[in-house]
Design an enzyme around this catalytic site. Sequence first.
Site, PDB file in Angstrom:
ATOM      1  N   HIS A 127       0.980  -0.933  -0.142  1.00 29.45           N
ATOM      2  CA  HIS A 127       0.307   0.030   0.304  1.00 29.45           C
ATOM      3  C   HIS A 127       1.213   1.264   0.020  1.00 29.45           C
ATOM      4  CE1 HIS A 127      -3.122   2.702   1.697  1.00 29.45           C
ATOM      5  NE2 HIS A 127      -4.055   1.909   1.246  1.00 29.45           N
ATOM      6  N   ASP A 205       3.247  -4.716   8.083  1.00 34.61           N
ATOM      7  CA  ASP A 205       2.513  -3.610   7.632  1.00 34.61           C
ATOM      8  C   ASP A 205       0.323  -4.819   7.994  1.00 34.61           C
ATOM      9  OD1 ASP A 205      -0.297  -2.668   6.960  1.00 34.61           O
ATOM     10  OD2 ASP A 205       0.638  -1.976   5.049  1.00 34.61           O
ATOM     11  N   GLN A 208      -4.500  -5.446   6.632  1.00 41.02           N
ATOM     12  CA  GLN A 208      -5.470  -6.309   6.210  1.00 41.02           C
ATOM     13  C   GLN A 208      -5.154  -7.864   6.875  1.00 41.02           C
ATOM     14  OE1 GLN A 208      -7.948  -6.086   3.804  1.00 41.02           O
ATOM     15  NE2 GLN A 208      -6.635  -3.308   2.808  1.00 41.02           N
ATOM     16  N   LYS A 231     -10.660  -1.548   9.795  1.00 43.57           N
ATOM     17  CA  LYS A 231     -10.608  -2.582   8.663  1.00 43.57           C
ATOM     18  C   LYS A 231     -11.168  -3.587   9.566  1.00 43.57           C
ATOM     19  CE  LYS A 231      -7.099  -0.695   5.973  1.00 43.57           C
ATOM     20  NZ  LYS A 231      -7.860  -0.334   4.950  1.00 43.57           N
ATOM     21  N   CYS A 371      -4.131   1.859  -3.686  1.00 38.72           N
ATOM     22  CA  CYS A 371      -3.719   2.992  -3.431  1.00 38.72           C
ATOM     23  C   CYS A 371      -2.196   1.708  -2.978  1.00 38.72           C
ATOM     24  CB  CYS A 371      -4.062   3.071  -1.698  1.00 38.72           C
ATOM     25  SG  CYS A 371      -5.137   4.718  -1.181  1.00 38.72           S
TER      26      CYS A 371
END
Length: 414
Positions: A127, A205, A208, A231, A371
């Site tokens: 991202h 990261d 997700q 999220k 993104c």
Amino acid sequence: MQSTQISFEKLRKDFPILQRTVRDNKTLVYLDNASTTQKPNQVIDAITDYYKNHNANIHRAVYALAEEATELYEATRDKIANFIHVKNREEIIFVRGTTEAINLVAYAWGRTHIQKDDIIVTTEYEHHSNIVPWQLLTQEKGAKLEYIRMDDNGELILDDLDKYLATGKVKLVTFSLMSNVLGTITDAEKIVSKCKEYGVLTLIDGAQAVPHMPVNIEKLDCDFFAFSGHKMLGPTGIGVLWVRKSVLQTMNPFHGGGDMIREVHKYETTWNDLPYKFEAGTPNIADVIGFGAAIDYLTNLGMDNVREHEIELTNYAIEKLSQINGLTIYGTKDISKRGGVISFNFADVHPHDVAQIIDEEGIAVRSGHHCAQVLMERLNVAATSRASFYIYNTKEEIDSLINSLNKVARIFKL
Ligand code: PMP
């Protein structure tokens, strides 16, 4: 709890927005969960309850309301520690989201630890929030940013990592645990163990991954980990940065102001204990409390069950999508290596046209570069359509998506 004991259909009643209709009385089919998720009553009520009954600033006053607000706020830190398997609550810093978490690391760690000619390694499927902060830092320091490439199956080519590590100049390797475009699950343990051989720090990261599968930070053994509340059923504007304590102790503050200090004099200041040294000013109290309710909700469901539900939906969707004329699915079809994010394109049809046509049926999917323009360049496309699933999605909703995509195929004579 076994997944058979959970009715994923039944929990839809917890989500008021799923009861509404859109566009000419069409039932809403919300398939843009990689972007943000819907909120259950439990989260909405926790936020309302804070404002109605406990509203006060935290950590400061000794009166009853302030104590209650502080307790509710700090309880979320403990819930998060349990949820992601962290023993030390001092390592959990509240931030606005993954973007702020990564920028905090780039600023508060990167500015003192990165020198000229050092290398930071990221990947082709990141991202923008895991690319741009590193561009800013490496440009400022005269350091280099390098990329682990991705193969045609949407998986990382780890030989690239070996090559960069062998230079002895790498200071940080940063990667997403699950791609927000392809759904690829990164082999994080392999990357971290390679980095450890060279004494290189790792940032994951988890934006997700944390919402969709069990995540165990102790097992991952990385140094920095970031994710966002919105999220995973929580409110917007709240997220987490976890940093290993030994690394956190080497970092300067990010923002200066109230709450992050112990003593302030005219020309010098001493810092508050961890994690407060990194939480300057009045924080997002209500949304931290709402985030705690989201963690409770997911904990009750069980993250193994959440992953299992999404595997079922994703398998079903990939099988049906594969039968549509002219449709290409990006990334691996091996479900053990991917989550419930499916990017696809029709031959020459622009993804915005696809999204618009299916929006008429009440179906919300994302179209664009997500993104992830570096990844779009790698795929050689300007954009994709993306359907992404969560706990409240059903096979019937995927059938609606398939029917509307068949309509697109007919309109464009594919
Ligand atoms: N990383 C990944 C993999 C993401 O999917 C996102 C959100 N799309 C982000 C980072 C940024 O998260 P936020 O906008 O919540 O800061």
